[in-house]
Motif scaffolding. Structure first.
Motif, PDB file in Angstrom:
ATOM      1  N   PHE A  10       0.855  -1.190   0.000  1.00  0.00           N
ATOM      2  CA  PHE A  10       0.000   0.000   0.000  1.00  0.00           C
ATOM      3  C   PHE A  10       0.882   1.227   0.000  1.00  0.00           C
ATOM      4  O   PHE A  10       1.709   1.411   0.904  1.00  0.00           O
ATOM      5  CB  PHE A  10      -0.957   0.038   1.198  1.00  0.00           C
ATOM      6  N   ASN A  11       0.732   2.062  -1.028  1.00  0.00           N
ATOM      7  CA  ASN A  11       1.488   3.299  -1.157  1.00  0.00           C
ATOM      8  C   ASN A  11       0.661   4.410  -0.519  1.00  0.00           C
ATOM      9  O   ASN A  11      -0.310   4.886  -1.109  1.00  0.00           O
ATOM     10  CB  ASN A  11       1.761   3.591  -2.633  1.00  0.00           C
ATOM     11  N   HIS A  12       1.018   4.805   0.689  1.00  0.00           N
ATOM     12  CA  HIS A  12       0.249   5.801   1.433  1.00  0.00           C
ATOM     13  C   HIS A  12       0.216   7.154   0.728  1.00  0.00           C
ATOM     14  O   HIS A  12      -0.808   7.827   0.754  1.00  0.00           O
ATOM     15  CB  HIS A  12       0.805   5.947   2.848  1.00  0.00           C
ATOM     16  N   SER A  13       1.298   7.551   0.096  1.00  0.00           N
ATOM     17  CA  SER A  13       1.338   8.865  -0.555  1.00  0.00           C
ATOM     18  C   SER A  13       0.509   8.908  -1.836  1.00  0.00           C
ATOM     19  O   SER A  13      -0.040   9.943  -2.177  1.00  0.00           O
ATOM     20  CB  SER A  13       2.778   9.283  -0.835  1.00  0.00           C
ATOM     21  N   ARG A  14       0.375   7.779  -2.529  1.00  0.00           N
ATOM     22  CA  ARG A  14      -0.404   7.748  -3.762  1.00  0.00           C
ATOM     23  C   ARG A  14      -1.820   7.218  -3.551  1.00  0.00           C
ATOM     24  O   ARG A  14      -2.671   7.364  -4.413  1.00  0.00           O
ATOM     25  CB  ARG A  14       0.317   6.917  -4.818  1.00  0.00           C
ATOM     26  N   GLY A  15      -2.069   6.571  -2.396  1.00  0.00           N
ATOM     27  CA  GLY A  15      -3.425   6.177  -2.042  1.00  0.00           C
ATOM     28  C   GLY A  15      -3.952   4.921  -2.700  1.00  0.00           C
ATOM     29  O   GLY A  15      -5.158   4.812  -2.923  1.00  0.00           O
ATOM     30  N   PHE A  16      -3.079   3.973  -2.998  1.00  0.00           N
ATOM     31  CA  PHE A  16      -3.548   2.710  -3.565  1.00  0.00           C
ATOM     32  C   PHE A  16      -2.611   1.578  -3.185  1.00  0.00           C
ATOM     33  O   PHE A  16      -1.507   1.806  -2.709  1.00  0.00           O
ATOM     34  CB  PHE A  16      -3.689   2.787  -5.089  1.00  0.00           C
ATOM     35  N   GLY A  17      -3.097   0.359  -3.407  1.00  0.00           N
ATOM     36  CA  GLY A  17      -2.280  -0.808  -3.116  1.00  0.00           C
ATOM     37  C   GLY A  17      -2.925  -2.064  -3.659  1.00  0.00           C
ATOM     38  O   GLY A  17      -3.828  -1.998  -4.504  1.00  0.00           O
ATOM     39  N   PHE A  18      -2.484  -3.217  -3.148  1.00  0.00           N
ATOM     40  CA  PHE A  18      -2.991  -4.508  -3.623  1.00  0.00           C
ATOM     41  C   PHE A  18      -3.202  -5.453  -2.447  1.00  0.00           C
ATOM     42  O   PHE A  18      -2.453  -5.423  -1.476  1.00  0.00           O
ATOM     43  CB  PHE A  18      -2.008  -5.135  -4.617  1.00  0.00           C
ATOM     44  N   ILE A  19      -4.224  -6.276  -2.575  1.00  0.00           N
ATOM     45  CA  ILE A  19      -4.535  -7.314  -1.601  1.00  0.00           C
ATOM     46  C   ILE A  19      -4.261  -8.659  -2.256  1.00  0.00           C
ATOM     47  O   ILE A  19      -4.684  -8.895  -3.392  1.00  0.00           O
ATOM     48  CB  ILE A  19      -6.009  -7.253  -1.171  1.00  0.00           C
ATOM     49  N   THR A  20      -3.569  -9.552  -1.542  1.00  0.00           N
ATOM     50  CA  THR A  20      -3.364 -10.919  -2.009  1.00  0.00           C
ATOM     51  C   THR A  20      -4.444 -11.793  -1.380  1.00  0.00           C
ATOM     52  O   THR A  20      -4.466 -11.959  -0.154  1.00  0.00           O
ATOM     53  CB  THR A  20      -1.976 -11.440  -1.592  1.00  0.00           C
ATOM     54  N   PRO A  21      -5.375 -12.323  -2.193  1.00  0.00           N
ATOM     55  CA  PRO A  21      -6.433 -13.174  -1.655  1.00  0.00           C
ATOM     56  C   PRO A  21      -5.871 -14.477  -1.083  1.00  0.00           C
ATOM     57  O   PRO A  21      -4.912 -15.036  -1.618  1.00  0.00           O
ATOM     58  CB  PRO A  21      -7.322 -13.465  -2.864  1.00  0.00           C
ATOM     59  N   ASP A  22      -6.484 -14.961   0.008  1.00  0.00           N
ATOM     60  CA  ASP A  22      -6.072 -16.227   0.606  1.00  0.00           C
ATOM     61  C   ASP A  22      -6.303 -17.396  -0.344  1.00  0.00           C
ATOM     62  O   ASP A  22      -5.664 -18.435  -0.210  1.00  0.00           O
ATOM     63  CB  ASP A  22      -6.827 -16.479   1.915  1.00  0.00           C
ATOM     64  N   SER A  23      -7.213 -17.226  -1.306  1.00  0.00           N
ATOM     65  CA  SER A  23      -7.527 -18.296  -2.262  1.00  0.00           C
ATOM     66  C   SER A  23      -6.388 -18.547  -3.242  1.00  0.00           C
ATOM     67  O   SER A  23      -6.409 -19.535  -3.967  1.00  0.00           O
ATOM     68  CB  SER A  23      -8.791 -17.935  -3.046  1.00  0.00           C
ATOM     69  N   GLY A  24      -5.404 -17.627  -3.277  1.00  0.00           N
ATOM     70  CA  GLY A  24      -4.283 -17.785  -4.196  1.00  0.00           C
ATOM     71  C   GLY A  24      -4.540 -17.186  -5.565  1.00  0.00           C
ATOM     72  O   GLY A  24      -3.696 -17.268  -6.448  1.00  0.00           O
ATOM     73  N   SER A  25      -5.704 -16.548  -5.750  1.00  0.00           N
ATOM     74  CA  SER A  25      -5.992 -15.933  -7.039  1.00  0.00           C
ATOM     75  C   SER A  25      -5.198 -14.632  -7.194  1.00  0.00           C
ATOM     76  O   SER A  25      -4.483 -14.202  -6.290  1.00  0.00           O
ATOM     77  CB  SER A  25      -7.498 -15.692  -7.197  1.00  0.00           C
ATOM     78  N   LYS A  26      -5.337 -14.010  -8.342  1.00  0.00           N
ATOM     79  CA  LYS A  26      -4.593 -12.798  -8.701  1.00  0.00           C
ATOM     80  C   LYS A  26      -4.817 -11.673  -7.681  1.00  0.00           C
ATOM     81  O   LYS A  26      -5.923 -11.523  -7.145  1.00  0.00           O
ATOM     82  CB  LYS A  26      -5.064 -12.355 -10.087  1.00  0.00           C
ATOM     83  N   ASP A  27      -3.769 -10.883  -7.415  1.00  0.00           N
ATOM     84  CA  ASP A  27      -3.871  -9.747  -6.498  1.00  0.00           C
ATOM     85  C   ASP A  27      -4.981  -8.800  -6.953  1.00  0.00           C
ATOM     86  O   ASP A  27      -5.224  -8.631  -8.146  1.00  0.00           O
ATOM     87  CB  ASP A  27      -2.555  -8.979  -6.443  1.00  0.00           C
ATOM     88  N   VAL A  28      -5.619  -8.151  -5.967  1.00  0.00           N
ATOM     89  CA  VAL A  28      -6.749  -7.260  -6.225  1.00  0.00           C
ATOM     90  C   VAL A  28      -6.357  -5.835  -5.851  1.00  0.00           C
ATOM     91  O   VAL A  28      -5.829  -5.590  -4.769  1.00  0.00           O
ATOM     92  CB  VAL A  28      -7.979  -7.707  -5.401  1.00  0.00           C
ATOM     93  N   PHE A  29      -6.642  -4.906  -6.740  1.00  0.00           N
ATOM     94  CA  PHE A  29      -6.374  -3.484  -6.532  1.00  0.00           C
ATOM     95  C   PHE A  29      -7.251  -2.949  -5.404  1.00  0.00           C
ATOM     96  O   PHE A  29      -8.425  -3.318  -5.294  1.00  0.00           O
ATOM     97  CB  PHE A  29      -6.669  -2.722  -7.835  1.00  0.00           C
ATOM     98  N   VAL A  30      -6.709  -2.074  -4.569  1.00  0.00           N
ATOM     99  CA  VAL A  30      -7.496  -1.389  -3.537  1.00  0.00           C
ATOM    100  C   VAL A  30      -7.120   0.083  -3.538  1.00  0.00           C
ATOM    101  O   VAL A  30      -5.939   0.437  -3.583  1.00  0.00           O
ATOM    102  CB  VAL A  30      -7.307  -2.023  -2.135  1.00  0.00           C
ATOM    103  N   HIS A  31      -8.142   0.941  -3.550  1.00  0.00           N
ATOM    104  CA  HIS A  31      -7.934   2.393  -3.569  1.00  0.00           C
ATOM    105  C   HIS A  31      -8.296   2.958  -2.202  1.00  0.00           C
ATOM    106  O   HIS A  31      -9.159   2.429  -1.510  1.00  0.00           O
ATOM    107  CB  HIS A  31      -8.788   3.038  -4.660  1.00  0.00           C
ATOM    108  N   ILE A  32      -7.654   4.051  -1.828  1.00  0.00           N
ATOM    109  CA  ILE A  32      -7.887   4.681  -0.535  1.00  0.00           C
ATOM    110  C   ILE A  32      -9.364   5.037  -0.343  1.00  0.00           C
ATOM    111  O   ILE A  32      -9.875   4.969   0.775  1.00  0.00           O
ATOM    112  CB  ILE A  32      -6.962   5.913  -0.346  1.00  0.00           C
ATOM    113  N   THR A  33     -10.076   5.407  -1.395  1.00  0.00           N
ATOM    114  CA  THR A  33     -11.490   5.770  -1.250  1.00  0.00           C
ATOM    115  C   THR A  33     -12.330   4.577  -0.809  1.00  0.00           C
ATOM    116  O   THR A  33     -13.288   4.744  -0.053  1.00  0.00           O
ATOM    117  CB  THR A  33     -12.064   6.368  -2.548  1.00  0.00           C
ATOM    118  N   ALA A  34     -11.978   3.369  -1.242  1.00  0.00           N
ATOM    119  CA  ALA A  34     -12.700   2.172  -0.799  1.00  0.00           C
ATOM    120  C   ALA A  34     -12.463   1.939   0.686  1.00  0.00           C
ATOM    121  O   ALA A  34     -13.377   1.537   1.413  1.00  0.00           O
ATOM    122  CB  ALA A  34     -12.262   0.955  -1.606  1.00  0.00           C
ATOM    123  N   LEU A  35     -11.267   2.209   1.149  1.00  0.00           N
ATOM    124  CA  LEU A  35     -10.965   2.076   2.576  1.00  0.00           C
ATOM    125  C   LEU A  35     -11.719   3.131   3.376  1.00  0.00           C
ATOM    126  O   LEU A  35     -12.309   2.834   4.421  1.00  0.00           O
ATOM    127  CB  LEU A  35      -9.464   2.201   2.811  1.00  0.00           C
TER     128      LEU A  35
END
Length: 70
Positions: A10-35
């Motif tokens: 998670f890049n705090h200054s740019r406001g986005f990052g990625f979540i690695t699902p426990d299922s092992g599927s592809k990483d998922v984008f996460v934006h600060i606005t969703a948080l």
């Protein structure tokens, strides 16, 4: 469908990052606005979360929404 995962990056200054699902599927984008909509601060890497996935309205692909600490 709700999933569990871990904040990979998670890049705090740019406001986005990625979540690695426990299922092992592809990483998922996460934006600060969703948080912010979920009432969370920007998480640190390694934080366990649960989330849902929806398609970005601008056609950028899947993103995490309705995020909760796990």
């Amino acid at each position: 469908m709700r999933q569990n995962g871990t904040i990979k990056f998670f890049n705090h200054s740019r406001g986005f990052g990625f979540i690695t699902p426990d299922s092992g599927s592809k990483d998922v984008f996460v934006h600060i606005t969703a948080l912010e909509r979920s009432g969370l601060q920007a998480p640190d890497e390694g934080t366990k979360v649960s989330f849902e996935i929806e398609e970005d309205r601008r056609g950028r692909g899947p993103q995490a929404v309705n995020i909760q600490l796990a």
